[in-house]
Design a protein around this motif. Sequence first.
Motif, PDB file in Angstrom:
ATOM      1  N   ALA A 495      41.392 114.715  91.043  1.00 33.06           N
ATOM      2  CA  ALA A 495      40.239 114.837  90.144  1.00 33.06           C
ATOM      3  C   ALA A 495      39.864 113.483  89.557  1.00 33.06           C
ATOM      4  O   ALA A 495      38.680 113.119  89.502  1.00 33.06           O
ATOM      5  CB  ALA A 495      40.563 115.823  89.028  1.00 33.06           C
ATOM      6  N   HIS A 496      40.859 112.728  89.108  1.00 26.43           N
ATOM      7  CA  HIS A 496      40.585 111.400  88.544  1.00 26.43           C
ATOM      8  C   HIS A 496      39.984 110.497  89.612  1.00 26.43           C
ATOM      9  O   HIS A 496      39.013 109.775  89.365  1.00 26.43           O
ATOM     10  CB  HIS A 496      41.876 110.807  87.986  1.00 26.43           C
ATOM     11  CG  HIS A 496      41.645 109.652  87.060  1.00 26.43           C
ATOM     12  ND1 HIS A 496      42.677 108.958  86.470  1.00 26.43           N
ATOM     13  CD2 HIS A 496      40.503 109.047  86.633  1.00 26.43           C
ATOM     14  CE1 HIS A 496      42.176 107.998  85.710  1.00 26.43           C
ATOM     15  NE2 HIS A 496      40.860 108.031  85.800  1.00 26.43           N
ATOM     16  N   ASN A 497      40.550 110.556  90.814  1.00 28.11           N
ATOM     17  CA  ASN A 497      40.040 109.727  91.907  1.00 28.11           C
ATOM     18  C   ASN A 497      38.595 110.087  92.251  1.00 28.11           C
ATOM     19  O   ASN A 497      37.749 109.204  92.434  1.00 28.11           O
ATOM     20  CB  ASN A 497      40.919 109.894  93.140  1.00 28.11           C
ATOM     21  CG  ASN A 497      40.438 109.049  94.306  1.00 28.11           C
ATOM     22  OD1 ASN A 497      40.527 107.824  94.283  1.00 28.11           O
ATOM     23  ND2 ASN A 497      39.899 109.689  95.331  1.00 28.11           N
ATOM     24  N   ALA A 498      38.296 111.391  92.328  1.00 25.75           N
ATOM     25  CA  ALA A 498      36.935 111.818  92.679  1.00 25.75           C
ATOM     26  C   ALA A 498      35.937 111.408  91.607  1.00 25.75           C
ATOM     27  O   ALA A 498      34.801 111.004  91.917  1.00 25.75           O
ATOM     28  CB  ALA A 498      36.904 113.329  92.900  1.00 25.75           C
ATOM     29  N   ALA A 499      36.321 111.512  90.336  1.00 19.03           N
ATOM     30  CA  ALA A 499      35.422 111.104  89.245  1.00 19.03           C
ATOM     31  C   ALA A 499      35.147 109.601  89.306  1.00 19.03           C
ATOM     32  O   ALA A 499      33.998 109.154  89.152  1.00 19.03           O
ATOM     33  CB  ALA A 499      36.026 111.488  87.899  1.00 19.03           C
ATOM     34  N   LEU A 500      36.193 108.807  89.550  1.00 14.76           N
ATOM     35  CA  LEU A 500      36.013 107.364  89.689  1.00 14.76           C
ATOM     36  C   LEU A 500      35.153 107.033  90.909  1.00 14.76           C
ATOM     37  O   LEU A 500      34.267 106.174  90.852  1.00 14.76           O
ATOM     38  CB  LEU A 500      37.372 106.678  89.813  1.00 14.76           C
ATOM     39  CG  LEU A 500      38.251 106.652  88.562  1.00 14.76           C
ATOM     40  CD1 LEU A 500      39.650 106.151  88.914  1.00 14.76           C
ATOM     41  CD2 LEU A 500      37.632 105.786  87.480  1.00 14.76           C
ATOM     42  N   LEU A 501      35.425 107.718  92.013  1.00 15.57           N
ATOM     43  CA  LEU A 501      34.674 107.477  93.243  1.00 15.57           C
ATOM     44  C   LEU A 501      33.206 107.812  93.049  1.00 15.57           C
ATOM     45  O   LEU A 501      32.313 107.047  93.468  1.00 15.57           O
ATOM     46  CB  LEU A 501      35.279 108.305  94.373  1.00 15.57           C
ATOM     47  CG  LEU A 501      34.747 108.086  95.783  1.00 15.57           C
ATOM     48  CD1 LEU A 501      34.987 106.653  96.239  1.00 15.57           C
ATOM     49  CD2 LEU A 501      35.401 109.071  96.753  1.00 15.57           C
ATOM     50  N   ALA A 502      32.923 108.957  92.429  1.00 14.19           N
ATOM     51  CA  ALA A 502      31.532 109.351  92.169  1.00 14.19           C
ATOM     52  C   ALA A 502      30.843 108.332  91.275  1.00 14.19           C
ATOM     53  O   ALA A 502      29.669 107.964  91.501  1.00 14.19           O
ATOM     54  CB  ALA A 502      31.500 110.734  91.522  1.00 14.19           C
ATOM     55  N   TYR A 503      31.539 107.847  90.274  1.00 11.64           N
ATOM     56  CA  TYR A 503      30.969 106.865  89.340  1.00 11.64           C
ATOM     57  C   TYR A 503      30.664 105.551  90.059  1.00 11.64           C
ATOM     58  O   TYR A 503      29.555 105.000  89.939  1.00 11.64           O
ATOM     59  CB  TYR A 503      31.952 106.638  88.196  1.00 11.64           C
ATOM     60  CG  TYR A 503      31.517 105.597  87.195  1.00 11.64           C
ATOM     61  CD1 TYR A 503      30.652 105.931  86.149  1.00 11.64           C
ATOM     62  CD2 TYR A 503      31.971 104.291  87.281  1.00 11.64           C
ATOM     63  CE1 TYR A 503      30.245 104.977  85.226  1.00 11.64           C
ATOM     64  CE2 TYR A 503      31.583 103.330  86.361  1.00 11.64           C
ATOM     65  CZ  TYR A 503      30.724 103.679  85.341  1.00 11.64           C
ATOM     66  OH  TYR A 503      30.324 102.726  84.422  1.00 11.64           O
ATOM     67  N   HIS A 504      31.622 105.032  90.811  1.00 14.08           N
ATOM     68  CA  HIS A 504      31.430 103.737  91.465  1.00 14.08           C
ATOM     69  C   HIS A 504      30.372 103.811  92.556  1.00 14.08           C
ATOM     70  O   HIS A 504      29.586 102.867  92.732  1.00 14.08           O
ATOM     71  CB  HIS A 504      32.761 103.240  92.046  1.00 14.08           C
ATOM     72  CG  HIS A 504      33.774 102.900  91.001  1.00 14.08           C
ATOM     73  ND1 HIS A 504      33.460 102.231  89.844  1.00 14.08           N
ATOM     74  CD2 HIS A 504      35.117 103.151  90.936  1.00 14.08           C
ATOM     75  CE1 HIS A 504      34.549 102.074  89.104  1.00 14.08           C
ATOM     76  NE2 HIS A 504      35.561 102.631  89.748  1.00 14.08           N
ATOM     77  N   ARG A 505      30.304 104.908  93.273  1.00 19.35           N
ATOM     78  CA  ARG A 505      29.293 105.033  94.321  1.00 19.35           C
ATOM     79  C   ARG A 505      27.901 105.243  93.715  1.00 19.35           C
ATOM     80  O   ARG A 505      26.906 104.837  94.294  1.00 19.35           O
ATOM     81  CB  ARG A 505      29.649 106.172  95.289  1.00 19.35           C
ATOM     82  CG  ARG A 505      30.925 105.877  96.074  1.00 19.35           C
ATOM     83  CD  ARG A 505      31.254 106.947  97.092  1.00 19.35           C
ATOM     84  NE  ARG A 505      30.455 106.816  98.292  1.00 19.35           N
ATOM     85  CZ  ARG A 505      29.631 107.726  98.773  1.00 19.35           C
ATOM     86  NH1 ARG A 505      29.459 108.878  98.117  1.00 19.35           N
ATOM     87  NH2 ARG A 505      28.962 107.532  99.874  1.00 19.35           N
ATOM     88  N   TRP A 506      27.844 105.874  92.548  1.00 24.97           N
ATOM     89  CA  TRP A 506      26.552 106.047  91.871  1.00 24.97           C
ATOM     90  C   TRP A 506      25.993 104.692  91.429  1.00 24.97           C
ATOM     91  O   TRP A 506      24.809 104.411  91.580  1.00 24.97           O
ATOM     92  CB  TRP A 506      26.710 106.980  90.675  1.00 24.97           C
ATOM     93  CG  TRP A 506      25.432 107.228  89.923  1.00 24.97           C
ATOM     94  CD1 TRP A 506      24.949 106.520  88.863  1.00 24.97           C
ATOM     95  CD2 TRP A 506      24.458 108.230  90.196  1.00 24.97           C
ATOM     96  NE1 TRP A 506      23.744 107.019  88.444  1.00 24.97           N
ATOM     97  CE2 TRP A 506      23.419 108.080  89.250  1.00 24.97           C
ATOM     98  CE3 TRP A 506      24.373 109.256  91.144  1.00 24.97           C
ATOM     99  CZ2 TRP A 506      22.307 108.914  89.229  1.00 24.97           C
ATOM    100  CZ3 TRP A 506      23.257 110.083  91.118  1.00 24.97           C
ATOM    101  CH2 TRP A 506      22.242 109.906  90.168  1.00 24.97           C
ATOM    102  N   GLU A 511      33.338  97.154  95.024  1.00 24.22           N
ATOM    103  CA  GLU A 511      34.596  96.421  94.933  1.00 24.22           C
ATOM    104  C   GLU A 511      35.695  97.228  94.243  1.00 24.22           C
ATOM    105  O   GLU A 511      36.854  96.800  94.194  1.00 24.22           O
ATOM    106  CB  GLU A 511      34.387  95.094  94.185  1.00 24.22           C
ATOM    107  CG  GLU A 511      34.309  95.183  92.670  1.00 24.22           C
ATOM    108  CD  GLU A 511      33.011  95.824  92.171  1.00 24.22           C
ATOM    109  OE1 GLU A 511      32.936  96.102  90.963  1.00 24.22           O
ATOM    110  OE2 GLU A 511      32.091  96.057  92.978  1.00 24.22           O
ATOM    111  N   MET A 512      35.352  98.417  93.727  1.00 27.35           N
ATOM    112  CA  MET A 512      36.337  99.278  93.080  1.00 27.35           C
ATOM    113  C   MET A 512      36.790 100.423  93.987  1.00 27.35           C
ATOM    114  O   MET A 512      37.488 101.324  93.546  1.00 27.35           O
ATOM    115  CB  MET A 512      35.762  99.852  91.778  1.00 27.35           C
ATOM    116  CG  MET A 512      35.308  98.803  90.773  1.00 27.35           C
ATOM    117  SD  MET A 512      36.630  97.665  90.310  1.00 27.35           S
ATOM    118  CE  MET A 512      37.692  98.747  89.371  1.00 27.35           C
TER     119      MET A 512
END
Length: 526
Positions: A495-506, A511-512
């Motif tokens: 869940a933490h990974n998906a939230a970070l991934l969604a944020y960075h891709r948005w 680079e993250m």
Amino acid sequence: MEDAGVGRARRGSPALLGRVAAFRGLPGPRLTLLPPLPLLLLCGPVLGELRAPPEKLAVIGAGIGGTSASYYLRQKFGKDVKIHVFERGKVGGRLATVNVEGQDYEAGGSVIHPLNLHMKRFVKELDLSTVQSVDGLMGIYNGEDLVFEESSWFIINMIKLVWHYGFQFLRMHMWIEDILDKFMRIYRYQSHDYSFSSVEGLLHALGGDEFTGMLNRTILQSLQKAGFSEKFLNEIVTPAMRVNYGQSTSINGFVGAVSLSGTDSGLWSVEGGNKRVCEELLQFSKALLISGSVMHIEEKARMTQTGGPKKAYEVTYKTDSGINKDLYDIVLVATPLNRKMSNITFLNFDPPIPEFHQYYHHLVTTFVHGRLNASFFGLMATDSLHLTDILTTDNPNLFINSISQVSPVKREADLQSKPATGSAVWKIFSSEFLTKEQLNLLFASHDSVQEKEWLAYPHYKPPEKCPPIILHDRIYYLNGIEWAASAMEMSAIAAHNAALLAYHRWYGNTEMIDQEGLYEKLKTEL
């Protein structure tokens, strides 16, 4: 690494393999890194559109994965974004309780490992009370006799272990400790906001080829290669697999290591039931719970305030009031995409979003209030059965995976839960519902039976191929991590990974995402 999802039978856990070393070197201050200038120049028009924050996010599923996702999405996207969480059943998912004679008992994920830092963070921030698991006495049953029985005397246990297995239990402790030390790197990566676009990429960042290779061989193969004896594998390792995942040593090496880490001491649970974490996370994130079933998801275009088109996802769902639709900028799927568990259709995607034909393992949890039959376990009928946990080896004639004495989730009632007659509440894991004849074999007498059927965790059969995290441009799938290992903490990590991934891709923070050599990089930057 911890409870191994639904399949934890014990109220406590025998610490046969010793205490795992504490995690050393928690992360320091968070680093803020900006996208390199050339990336901003090259991708300016696209990033310019995405720099406005999303308006509305959807999370499908309110188990530990979905509610953790709502918590981390709120952290990353801020207080103004709307978060809707869809759940057709009860909040908690596979964290659930069953009522037996007026008291609630854990029927799903039961215990949490002391090194599960996400779960520890949740209970602290949500101000939840915890209960330390009480270590009972464990026995191993092979279908005819008890091949191992724990004693209440530490020195006697040590003598028994060395007599039966030499020093292999110590070697096992060292093997698990090495894996846990590498696994704990995920908390440092996530505290610095790094994310991964695939489960295999995440595992490789933690343990390199060793971790990804464990998905392609069985735990039996891994431990045979490490030199453990057949007796140790049959009588210690196999029972751990059966109690935690309802399967044998044919499961993949990584989930097998997760299972073995649960033999440590110091396990704990949440007062009132582990599902309370999900309930409180949902409330803390200020997400809107929508009680209904998601039917299908379709990509749509909607007009922005500036007049240009903007990509969105239309979620169609059914509630008691009828069929409804709503548009979302980002969708996180936190329920298994398995037709028996969540029948969600993805409409008109090009290329189409694949269906996952992997299936989940069937498990029955049976709670019985009664008195065990000592003679069933190869003892004299007049013997007093002092064991609280009986695990089993592989035997086709055995109709149970394990049987354990359990305590209510509200421990103030525990003082009254063991009447003088010797009766107690026992929790049994089996692959099928128990017949009356089987219950009469197990129990000298019983007066209450409650059953709970689960599709509890994946049916593991390496080599494993984990489903993708990115299903579409802004649709993310959390449950693919279960094919590496199913557990509460694994879902929170996903869940933490998906939230970070969604944020960075948005926001275009490439680079993250999927950075190589993070362990060495963070060591030099701190």
